[in-house]
Write a protein that holds these residues in place. Structure first.
Motif, PDB file in Angstrom:
ATOM      1  N   TYR A   1       1.575   6.682  -6.830  1.00  0.00           N
ATOM      2  CA  TYR A   1       0.455   7.492  -7.302  1.00  0.00           C
ATOM      3  C   TYR A   1       0.707   8.986  -7.073  1.00  0.00           C
ATOM      4  CZ  TYR A   1      -4.144   9.627  -7.539  1.00  0.00           C
ATOM      5  OH  TYR A   1      -5.190  10.460  -7.829  1.00  0.00           O
ATOM      6  N   PHE A   2       1.002   9.354  -5.841  1.00  0.00           N
ATOM      7  CA  PHE A   2       1.185  10.770  -5.518  1.00  0.00           C
ATOM      8  C   PHE A   2       2.412  11.371  -6.207  1.00  0.00           C
ATOM      9  CE2 PHE A   2      -1.347   9.737  -1.586  1.00  0.00           C
ATOM     10  CZ  PHE A   2      -2.460  10.481  -1.947  1.00  0.00           C
TER      11      PHE A   2
ATOM     12  N   LEU B   1      -0.431   8.989   6.771  1.00  0.00           N
ATOM     13  CA  LEU B   1      -1.648   8.412   6.210  1.00  0.00           C
ATOM     14  C   LEU B   1      -1.723   6.919   6.527  1.00  0.00           C
ATOM     15  CD1 LEU B   1      -4.189   8.717   4.440  1.00  0.00           C
ATOM     16  CD2 LEU B   1      -2.717   8.312   2.442  1.00  0.00           C
ATOM     17  N   MET B   2      -0.613   6.230   6.420  1.00  0.00           N
ATOM     18  CA  MET B   2      -0.584   4.802   6.751  1.00  0.00           C
ATOM     19  C   MET B   2      -0.840   4.574   8.237  1.00  0.00           C
ATOM     20  SD  MET B   2      -0.421   2.884   4.180  1.00  0.00           S
ATOM     21  CE  MET B   2      -0.202   1.387   5.123  1.00  0.00           C
TER      22      MET B   2
ATOM     23  N   LEU C   1       0.663   3.972  -2.975  1.00  0.00           N
ATOM     24  CA  LEU C   1       0.305   5.356  -2.643  1.00  0.00           C
ATOM     25  C   LEU C   1       1.409   6.327  -3.060  1.00  0.00           C
ATOM     26  CD1 LEU C   1      -1.303   4.980   0.899  1.00  0.00           C
ATOM     27  CD2 LEU C   1      -2.440   5.853  -1.155  1.00  0.00           C
ATOM     28  N   LYS C   2       2.641   5.947  -2.744  1.00  0.00           N
ATOM     29  CA  LYS C   2       3.760   6.827  -3.083  1.00  0.00           C
ATOM     30  C   LYS C   2       3.913   6.969  -4.590  1.00  0.00           C
ATOM     31  CE  LYS C   2       5.860   8.219  -0.480  1.00  0.00           C
ATOM     32  NZ  LYS C   2       5.879   9.202   0.464  1.00  0.00           N
TER      33      LYS C   2
ATOM     34  N   LEU D   1       0.827  -1.208   0.000  1.00  0.00           N
ATOM     35  CA  LEU D   1       0.000   0.000   0.000  1.00  0.00           C
ATOM     36  C   LEU D   1       0.862   1.260   0.000  1.00  0.00           C
ATOM     37  CD1 LEU D   1      -2.825   1.155  -0.041  1.00  0.00           C
ATOM     38  CD2 LEU D   1      -2.900   0.905   2.446  1.00  0.00           C
TER      39      LEU D   1
ATOM     40  N   VAL E   1       2.500  10.342   3.422  1.00  0.00           N
ATOM     41  CA  VAL E   1       2.131   8.943   3.213  1.00  0.00           C
ATOM     42  C   VAL E   1       2.379   8.130   4.482  1.00  0.00           C
ATOM     43  CG1 VAL E   1       2.669   6.837   1.910  1.00  0.00           C
ATOM     44  CG2 VAL E   1       2.334   8.992   0.713  1.00  0.00           C
TER      45      VAL E   1
END
Length: 156
Positions: free
Chosen positions: A39-40, A144-145, A36-37, A32, A141
């Protein structure tokens, strides 16, 4: 020479990825974090490249991408997996310190690549912008995690 360095980064990235994911701990979280990383950072990278703040003269799939997909979608997310796993049980001050250390290492590599290769060229950009962007995105991130895991425990 720059293509060779780029391929070296890919090989190093694959080795780091295989080494990290062969351990059975935090697999779901690590995947994840990686996604996420990617994507951003890809989203931010597209903006930076389109605004001509940074140019990537030598890059993979240059016909399709203006950004450095090796960095934004592969190497940087791998670094963040390591960052997440090494700070998993850390308190906030330690997380911030480790984030600065990881970010500093990446920024130094970027500066060396900008100075000595054709992998990256700064236009209206400096190493400080890279440091700040990488630092805050990595910290975002990571936090967020932490929030996702907290919500998962509350709902599970």
């Amino acid at each position: 020479m720059s293509k060779m360095i780029l391929w070296s980064f890919v090989i190093i990235g694959m080795a780091l990825l295989l080494f990290r994911f062969r351990k059975k701990t935090l697999i779901k979280d690590s995947i994840l974090v990686f996604l996420l990383k990617a994507y951003f950072s890809t989203f931010i990278g597209i903006f930076v490249a389109k605004e001509k703040l940074i140019e990537y003269p030598v890059r993979f799939l240059s016909k399709y991408f203006d950004t450095s997909i090796v960095f934004e979608s592969f190497l940087y997310p791998i670094m963040c997996v390591y960052f997440f796993q090494t700070t998993y049980h850390s308190k906030f001050p330690s997380i911030v310190l480790q984030c600065a250390l990881y970010t500093g290492a990446l920024t130094i590599i970027e500066v060396l690549c900008e100075k000595y290769t054709d992998l990256i060229k700064y236009h209206n950009w400096t190493w400080m912008y890279s440091f700040i962007t990488i630092f805050f995105l990595s910290l975002f991130v990571r936090l967020l995690m932490q929030w996702i895991n907290k919500m998962d425990k509350q709902n599970g």
